[in-house]
Structures are given as C-alpha cells and as structure tokens.
Motif scaffolding. Sequence first.
Motif, short mmCIF file in Angstrom:
data_model
loop_
_atom_site.label_atom_id
_atom_site.label_comp_id
_atom_site.label_asym_id
_atom_site.label_seq_id
_atom_site.Cartn_x
_atom_site.Cartn_y
_atom_site.Cartn_z
N TYR A 48 24.53 8.26 -19.49
CA TYR A 48 25.42 7.11 -19.69
C TYR A 48 26.18 7.15 -21.02
CZ TYR A 48 23.10 5.05 -15.64
OH TYR A 48 22.62 4.81 -14.37
N ASP A 66 29.86 5.19 -14.04
CA ASP A 66 30.58 6.20 -13.27
C ASP A 66 31.12 7.26 -14.22
OD1 ASP A 66 32.31 7.75 -11.76
OD2 ASP A 66 33.64 6.11 -11.22
N GLY A 74 29.54 9.31 -9.42
CA GLY A 74 28.13 9.02 -9.63
C GLY A 74 27.38 10.25 -10.09
N SER A 75 26.07 10.13 -10.13
CA SER A 75 25.24 11.28 -10.49
C SER A 75 25.09 12.17 -9.25
CB SER A 75 23.88 10.79 -10.99
OG SER A 75 23.19 10.08 -9.97
N THR A 78 21.50 10.48 -4.77
CA THR A 78 21.52 9.09 -4.35
C THR A 78 20.10 8.65 -4.07
OG1 THR A 78 21.91 9.72 -2.05
CG2 THR A 78 23.86 9.20 -3.37
N ARG A 103 26.71 0.24 -5.10
CA ARG A 103 26.63 1.19 -3.99
C ARG A 103 27.89 1.06 -3.14
NH1 ARG A 103 25.79 -1.59 0.64
NH2 ARG A 103 24.79 -3.62 0.52
N ALA A 110 23.39 4.40 -3.65
CA ALA A 110 23.38 4.17 -5.10
C ALA A 110 23.02 5.46 -5.83
CB ALA A 110 22.39 3.08 -5.46
N SER A 111 23.66 5.69 -6.97
CA SER A 111 23.30 6.86 -7.78
C SER A 111 23.22 6.48 -9.26
CB SER A 111 24.25 8.03 -7.54
OG SER A 111 25.55 7.74 -7.99
N SER A 112 24.36 6.29 -9.92
CA SER A 112 24.34 5.99 -11.35
C SER A 112 25.06 4.69 -11.70
CB SER A 112 24.96 7.13 -12.14
OG SER A 112 26.34 7.29 -11.79
N GLN A 113 25.94 4.21 -10.84
CA GLN A 113 26.69 3.01 -11.16
C GLN A 113 25.81 1.77 -11.06
OE1 GLN A 113 30.72 2.38 -9.79
NE2 GLN A 113 30.80 4.49 -9.05
#
Length: 170
Positions: A48, A66, A74-75, A78, A103, A110-113
Amino acid sequence: MNFSKSNVETNFVKIEMASGDSMVIELNENAAPVTVANFKKLVRQNFYDGLIFHRVIEGFMIQGGDPQGTGMGGSKETIKGEFAVNGFKNPISHKRGVISMARSQFYNSASSQFFICHADAEFLDGQYAAFGQVVDGIETVDKIASVATNRSDRPLIEQKMVKVYFVNQD
C-alpha cells in the motif's frame, strides 16, 4: 491513544498520508479471518505504500488500495468474500470508521482495494467484508472525504498513502 511502530505483525495498522495526517485501524480477525490475513500480507509486503485513495464520496466512503489508481486494479490474488450473501456470518456493521473490502460484482473478487466508511452505510452489511475499525485519526478520514473531486469521484488533489505499517498500542 498512542501507538508506536512495531517490528512484528499486530492487529493495528497505521496509514500515514502525504499530508502528514494519519489514521490507525484495528483489524478484527474473528469477523473476517481470510480478509485480515490478506490485508496483513499486503501490509507486510509494503503493497500500500505510495498508493492513493482514488475514489472519495463525502458522506459515504473513501476507497484506495489499487496499484493502478483507477479502481480497476488489485493484487495478484483474490479472496473469498466474508459476508452474509456469500454464506459467511460477519458481525461488523458498516458504520462510520469501519474498513471493508471493495470488490466487483463477483463475491470472491476482493484483492487489495478497501474502503473506509465516512458515514454509516448499513445498506452494505451482508454484501461486503468489513474487517476492522479506525480507532485513531477519524479526522483524517474526514479530511480526505471533504476534498474536491471530479465527476468520477476522483480527488483533484492526490490523497496518497505514504507508508502503511503495523503499530502497537502503547
């Protein structure tokens, strides 16, 4: 509350902004263990650091995490969505200061946001994986939420997370 930088992983994460402001989030592993593990992994990797809050809606939420800064990135991984409509009992309500995973329309995307609620948004309960709460620096959320934005809710002045790291409560 006072917090100090930790050399080990804790359930407290500090977000330092380029403005000099900061906030501390307490993570809730019991409510969303997969989500918290994913967030902690990304914090450990300094994922981040340098990213922005790319979507800001005053009276609703601020969204960041993001790497592209567009809302589309994203990363690499997920995770399973830990919320009621996806078969998971998550007791955290989307109240002011709650952090939750962003997501797409797909439940397990979902990943990183993530987003932080600027105001109560209980209509999101059961549909998004809430996983913690701002415990210090809610005024930083207020400042970010009040910046001028364009028609796409993107801040006109970049809202950058300089450093995101684990802290201990003193």
